[in-house]
Write a protein that holds these residues in place. Structure first.
Motif, PDB file in Angstrom:
ATOM      1  N   THR A  75      44.161  22.163  18.999  1.00 21.97           N
ATOM      2  CA  THR A  75      45.526  21.759  19.324  1.00 21.97           C
ATOM      3  C   THR A  75      46.044  22.541  20.519  1.00 21.97           C
ATOM      4  O   THR A  75      46.715  21.986  21.394  1.00 21.97           O
ATOM      5  N   GLN A 114      47.331  20.690  23.900  1.00 23.70           N
ATOM      6  CA  GLN A 114      48.710  20.852  24.384  1.00 23.70           C
ATOM      7  C   GLN A 114      48.729  21.473  25.777  1.00 23.70           C
ATOM      8  O   GLN A 114      49.507  21.058  26.649  1.00 23.70           O
ATOM      9  N   ALA A 154      45.242  13.760  25.582  1.00 23.26           N
ATOM     10  CA  ALA A 154      46.086  14.765  26.222  1.00 23.26           C
ATOM     11  C   ALA A 154      46.122  14.610  27.739  1.00 23.26           C
ATOM     12  O   ALA A 154      46.957  15.225  28.404  1.00 23.26           O
ATOM     13  N   LEU A 192      53.243  23.901  20.677  1.00 21.27           N
ATOM     14  CA  LEU A 192      53.831  22.665  21.203  1.00 21.27           C
ATOM     15  C   LEU A 192      54.532  22.885  22.537  1.00 21.27           C
ATOM     16  O   LEU A 192      54.641  21.949  23.338  1.00 21.27           O
ATOM     17  N   SER A 210      52.738  22.033  26.018  1.00 19.63           N
ATOM     18  CA  SER A 210      52.688  20.685  26.598  1.00 19.63           C
ATOM     19  C   SER A 210      53.757  20.480  27.658  1.00 19.63           C
ATOM     20  O   SER A 210      53.763  19.448  28.340  1.00 19.63           O
TER      21      SER A 210
END
Length: 395
Positions: free
Chosen positions: A204, A208, A240, A367, A370
């Motif tokens: 993840t 991101q 992504a 998060l 991103s």
């Protein structure tokens, strides 16, 4: 972890015979017909094209000794932990007892699931990963169900011998590249994503960060250099915004567990060169290293000088604050100071605050990576350094 008897020649549960449908001829269909009906796994996604070109297609049975990466046609005997198999298109296909599947032999290291080893013969074994790994499970996490039981029907072969992922893959590992001195001819910044363990948030984090850099106007290439083959990570990196994505299965390995240290290094460096090169050269390469710092292949890779020569920065994922502190210290002992710390711990504001008090590296909520205004400054110095080196070469 729960220990499974290593001396057992069959899976932990004994499958009941599947009754033959009344009035149906039980003679096996021709091999090509059986393969058309079989469920191929993500790990074997390059095999169908090879089969269409192959001559003298046959099955190796009897006393054949399977090797890692060899492709096997197997029957599903009893459904356990893995109730679905991941297709070449990364769709989860439901498994039924009696299904025939096409998977690859290999070993698996997954602290949250299975420890599985390459069988020494064509005995009944297990589906050790949804991505398509035929292996013999010897230990499992206490929260995990018994493995899905399978029986190998035979290793696929053609006129050149056993069919393996190495033979069908699009890319090749460059033998000995890990022992060559100096940096590669390109000068693209490379960021390695490491973590405390499986499921600490590495994938993840990479996705991101890739999204944030793409949103900032950069070209990003992404890869996963070690682990067990699965399509989820590949698809996430594509979603992504990475313009090119590779993993170790693209180089002929269904899993990297039990690869020797030299082969692991050569695989990692070959992947970095492939991602950084080509007609459409990226601005940044992001590469995930599976599992934790103490996993055997990961630890060996981090200790090798070639890793330091190629990797410009490390992003570290941790599950909690103490893991972040210990992981940063372990990385520093190896000569790698992380550029940022993120991962599962940042889902908790309290854990994030604890980590920020204890370590000097920036602790960035996953998060937030991103967002281009967060992601770009994290790599700005690397980009500037790359530009200076390019300018130096040009002059």
């Amino acid at each position: 972890m729960t220990t499974i008897d290593r001396s057992a020649a069959a899976p932990a549960r004994t499958a009941q015979p599947i009754p033959a449908p009344v009035g149906v001829d039980q003679a096996p269909a021709p091999l090509r017909t059986r393969l058309e009906r079989a469920k191929f796994a993500y790990s074997t996604r390059t095999v169908p094209a090879h089969l269409r070109r192959a001559e003298q297609l046959r099955l190796l049975t009897g006393d054949h000794t399977p090797q890692a990466g060899q492709v096997v046609l197997a029957r599903v005997d009893e459904i356990g932990q893995h109730k679905r198999i991941e297709s070449p298109a990364s769709r989860r296909r439901t498994l039924f007892p009696g299904d025939e599947i096409v998977v690859a032999y290999g070993s698996r290291y997954a602290a949250d699931q299975f420890l599985a080893v390459l069988p020494t013969d064509l005995r009944p074994c297990h589906l050790a990963a949804a991505g398509g790994l035929a292996s013999l499970v010897v230990d499992r996490h206490a929260a995990i169900d018994e493995p899905t039981a399978i029986t190998p029907i035979g290793v696929l072969a053609d006129e050149h011998g056993p069919i393996s992922l190495e033979r069908t893959s699009a890319h090749r590992v460059l033998p000995g590249i890990g022992e060559r001195a100096g940096r590669p001819g390109h000068r693209v910044p490379v960021i390695a994503v490491l973590g405390t363990s499986m499921n600490s948030g590495k994938t993840t984090l990479l996705a991101q960060l890739a999204h944030g850099l793409v949103a900032a106007g950069l070209e990003v290439a992404a890869g996963k250099a070690t682990g067990t083959g699965a399509g989820n990570d590949h698809g996430l990196f594509v979603d992504a915004g990475a313009q090119r994505v590779l993993d170790f299965t693209d180089f002929g390995h269904p899993s990297t567990f039990r690869l020797d240290a030299a082969s692991t290094r050569d695989l990692f460096l070959s992947m970095v060169d492939e991602l950084a090169g080509g007609a459409r050269r990226p601005d940044v390469v992001l590469v995930e290293i599976a599992d934790g710092l103490f996993q055997g292949e990961t630890a060996e890779l981090l200790r090798h000088p070639a890793f330091t020569e190629v990797v410009d920065a490390v992003a570290f994922a941790a599950s909690d604050a103490l893991g972040a502190v210990g992981g940063v210290a372990a990385l520093q002992d190896l000569g790698h100071v992380p550029t940022l710390v993120s991962g599962l711990l940042t889902a908790s504001p309290l854990a994030t605050a604890e980590a920020r008090r204890a370590i000097e590296a920036p602790v960035v909520p996953t998060l937030d990576l991103s967002r281009p205004e967060i992601a770009l400054p994290l790599v700005a110095e690397l980009l500037a350094e790359g530009e200076r080196e390019e300018a130096g070469r040009a002059s």
